[in-house]
Write an enzyme that holds these catalytic residues in place. Structure first.
Site: not given
Ligand code: AMP
Length: 131
Positions: A30, A99
């Site tokens: 992440d 995810h």
């Molecule tokens: P959620 O709130 O469960 O949708 O979590 C989305 C997660 O995706 C967050 O913890 C973000 O930090 C992570 N995220 C968003 N874009 C990226 C990226 N390009 N690479 C890695 N993690 C990401």
């Protein structure tokens, strides 16, 4: 999905710190980790959330979740792990490609979802994962 950031990661259009990959899933660090090794496990096919995951895909997806969790636990010496999934905006989902979050835990008394971001470098975590 054309505008999905995680589909772009799968296609290699956006870089990631890859932790695990097989035919069905991709796991990567992440970008705003809450603990060292905070990892997301995504199916290679686009499903908006857990409710959209077809029954026939469950085994392959969770096999990937388990493999990733085992790897993180072993390589990072985690004492335990939270495995979490947010479904829908109201539940805190920001990226609408299924995810699961894997949050390795190292010490007692820490919150399920730490408010503070983990400040170590992702490169250092990757070195440990590759060792
Ligand atoms: P959620 O709130 O469960 O949708 O979590 C989305 C997660 O995706 C967050 O913890 C973000 O930090 C992570 N995220 C968003 N874009 C990226 C990226 N390009 N690479 C890695 N993690 C990401």
């Amino acid at each position: 999905m054309k505008d999905c950031v995680f589909c772009k990661i799968i296609k290699g259009e956006i870089p990631c710190h890859k932790v695990y990959e097989d035919d069905y899933v991709l796991s990567f660090l992440d970008i705003t980790p809450r603990t060292e090794g905070h990892t997301l496990v995504i199916p290679k096919k686009h499903y908006e959330n857990f409710f959209e995951l077809p029954d026939k895909e469950i085994k392959n997806y969770f096999k990937g979740v388990k493999r990733t969790a085992e790897l993180l636990k072993t390589k990072l010496n985690a004492k335990g792990m939270n495995i979490l999934n947010n479904n829908g905006e109201i539940a805190g989902q920001f990226v609408f490609h299924l995810h699961f979050h894997l949050l390795p835990k190292y010490e007692k008394g820490k919150e399920l979802w730490p408010k503070q971001e983990y400040k170590g470098s992702l490169e250092d975590t990757m070195k440990k994962l590759k060792s």
